[in-house]
Design a protein around this motif. Structure first.
Motif, PDB file in Angstrom:
ATOM      1  N   VAL A   1      -2.429   7.984 -11.639  1.00  0.00           N
ATOM      2  CA  VAL A   1      -2.465   7.605 -10.226  1.00  0.00           C
ATOM      3  C   VAL A   1      -2.248   6.099 -10.129  1.00  0.00           C
ATOM      4  CG1 VAL A   1      -3.791   7.608  -8.082  1.00  0.00           C
ATOM      5  CG2 VAL A   1      -4.120   9.456  -9.744  1.00  0.00           C
TER       6      VAL A   1
ATOM      7  N   ALA B   1       0.643   2.715  -3.397  1.00  0.00           N
ATOM      8  CA  ALA B   1      -0.712   2.777  -3.963  1.00  0.00           C
ATOM      9  C   ALA B   1      -1.300   4.170  -3.787  1.00  0.00           C
ATOM     10  CB  ALA B   1      -1.602   1.746  -3.292  1.00  0.00           C
ATOM     11  N   GLY B   2      -2.047   4.624  -4.796  1.00  0.00           N
ATOM     12  CA  GLY B   2      -2.692   5.930  -4.733  1.00  0.00           C
ATOM     13  C   GLY B   2      -1.741   7.089  -4.939  1.00  0.00           C
TER      14      GLY B   2
ATOM     15  N   LEU C   1       1.440  11.559  -2.429  1.00  0.00           N
ATOM     16  CA  LEU C   1       0.289  10.922  -1.759  1.00  0.00           C
ATOM     17  C   LEU C   1      -0.472  12.001  -1.001  1.00  0.00           C
ATOM     18  CD1 LEU C   1       1.643   7.546  -0.249  1.00  0.00           C
ATOM     19  CD2 LEU C   1      -0.284   7.813  -1.814  1.00  0.00           C
TER      20      LEU C   1
ATOM     21  N   SER D   1      -2.422   2.324  -8.724  1.00  0.00           N
ATOM     22  CA  SER D   1      -3.318   1.476  -7.936  1.00  0.00           C
ATOM     23  C   SER D   1      -2.433   0.502  -7.163  1.00  0.00           C
ATOM     24  CB  SER D   1      -4.296   0.739  -8.854  1.00  0.00           C
ATOM     25  OG  SER D   1      -3.596   0.035  -9.858  1.00  0.00           O
TER      26      SER D   1
ATOM     27  N   GLU E   1      -0.008   9.952  -6.866  1.00  0.00           N
ATOM     28  CA  GLU E   1      -0.231  10.806  -8.031  1.00  0.00           C
ATOM     29  C   GLU E   1       1.109  11.103  -8.705  1.00  0.00           C
ATOM     30  OE1 GLU E   1      -2.352  14.325  -6.990  1.00  0.00           O
ATOM     31  OE2 GLU E   1      -4.192  13.236  -6.424  1.00  0.00           O
TER      32      GLU E   1
ATOM     33  N   GLU F   1       0.814  -1.218   0.000  1.00  0.00           N
ATOM     34  CA  GLU F   1       0.000   0.000   0.000  1.00  0.00           C
ATOM     35  C   GLU F   1       0.850   1.273   0.000  1.00  0.00           C
ATOM     36  OE1 GLU F   1       1.035  -0.908   4.199  1.00  0.00           O
ATOM     37  OE2 GLU F   1       0.313  -2.081   2.494  1.00  0.00           O
TER      38      GLU F   1
END
Length: 331
Positions: free
Chosen positions: A108, A86-87, A134, A110, A89, A83
């Motif tokens: 972005v 993840a997310g 993030l 995943s 930008e 994680e």
């Protein structure tokens, strides 16, 4: 057979850049780990960059020049905590506002499988800086490798090197021409920089000696102190010398840039002979360590009407045309 552009796009531009991040978890997980050319090494986040656990963590790559970017590839860690990649930008541009995190967004991320690499198409976005960001979350940001593919956005030579410069006043040895000497940074107190006195509405003007379409202007800040002296500067481009050229159309306004850094501004083919740096309506010093201008000459078409008798031969007609052109250029 690959085209020249295709060949250029196969080189990872990140390998020649520099990287910083909002914080570092420990000295072993520095920002440079994400551009060392190693996608995966065995061990706990080996050869990865990791920030501390913080709100809005970010990582920024400086490509040291402006490029058209077609692809960004991100590799995740292989040992867990997926994680942390993840997310994220991916943001690309020339601004350092909000540490570069306000630049336009390419994509972005995943949830990326352990140890895998995912590529994002950025369609030729232009920029010097590539950020991983993030937003609005407290988290670690981990990047095991960031690769950037594209080619140089600007073409041609730095037009400023062939021009001349003047400024509203001069502080000590820091003349206007220092900002167009080709030296972005030299060690010492404002070394190789131009520097005005503490003027009301100080300005600096570059004469390109011809009319150009200006695509890009790059400004370098001093590295020793006083960063506000290159902040809030209006970049103005045009052909008028009214108000010393400061009334020409505005391309951009500089924001606070890190010491010794260079920031590029896209001017979208504004045309002009003069490029001004102007701080309006306040009393301030204006310091510029280098100003670079990139563009192409504005071609001018001259139409000449020649009336000739039927018995005028080609040589005589050519001579008449040349005389007409010389006359037009003189007036």
């Amino acid at each position: 057979m690959k085209t020249q552009a295709a060949k250029r796009n196969t080189k990872n531009l990140a390998l020649k850049g520099t990287a910083v991040q909002s914080s570092t978890l420990s000295y072993t997980y520095g920002a440079a780990n994400a551009i060392d050319g190693i996608r995966y090494a065995p061990g706990v986040a080996s050869s990865c960059s990791i920030t501390a656990y913080q709100l809005n963590p970010w990582w920024r790559l400086d490509l040291l020049d402006s490029y058209k970017i077609y692809k960004v590839t991100v590799t995740n860690r292989a040992d867990g905590w997926l994680e942390q990649t993840a997310g994220v930008e991916i943001r690309i541009g020339n601004s350092l506002e909000n540490n570069g995190n306000n630049n336009p967004r390419c994509g972005v991320t995943s949830l990326v499988p352990a140890g895998s690499s995912v590529s994002f198409s950025c369609g030729g976005m232009k920029g010097r800086y590539v950020n991983m960001y993030l937003p609005n979350i407290q988290q670690y940001l981990t990047l095991c490798e960031v690769e950037v593919y594209g080619y140089r956005a600007r073409t041609g030579q730095n037009l400023a090197l062939k021009g001349t410069a003047v400024q509203s006043s001069t502080h000590s040895i820091y003349g206007a021409s220092n900002a167009i000497d080709g030296i972005r940074y030299a060690p010492g107190k404002a070394s190789s920089c131009s520097h005005t006195l503490n003027d009301l509405s100080p300005w600096w003007r570059l004469d390109l000696l011809d009319i150009y379409y200006v695509y890009n202007v790059t400004v370098t800040n001093r590295a020793d102190c006083c960063l506000e002296q290159t902040t809030g500067v209006e970049i103005r481009i045009g052909n008028s010398l009214e108000n010393n050229g400061n009334n020409n159309p505005r391309c951009a306004v500089t924001s606070l840039a890190p010491a010794g850094s260079s920031v590029s501004f896209s001017c979208g083919e504004m045309n002009g002979r003069y490029v001004n740096m102007y701080i309006p309506n306040i009393e301030a010093f204006l310091t510029l360590c280098e100003v670079e201008v990139y563009g192409t000459v504005k071609k001018q078409v001259v139409r000449v009407q020649v009336k000739a008798a039927e018995n005028v031969d080609e040589a005589e007609l050519k001579e008449l045309v040349l005389k007409k052109v010389d006359f037009i250029l003189l007036i």
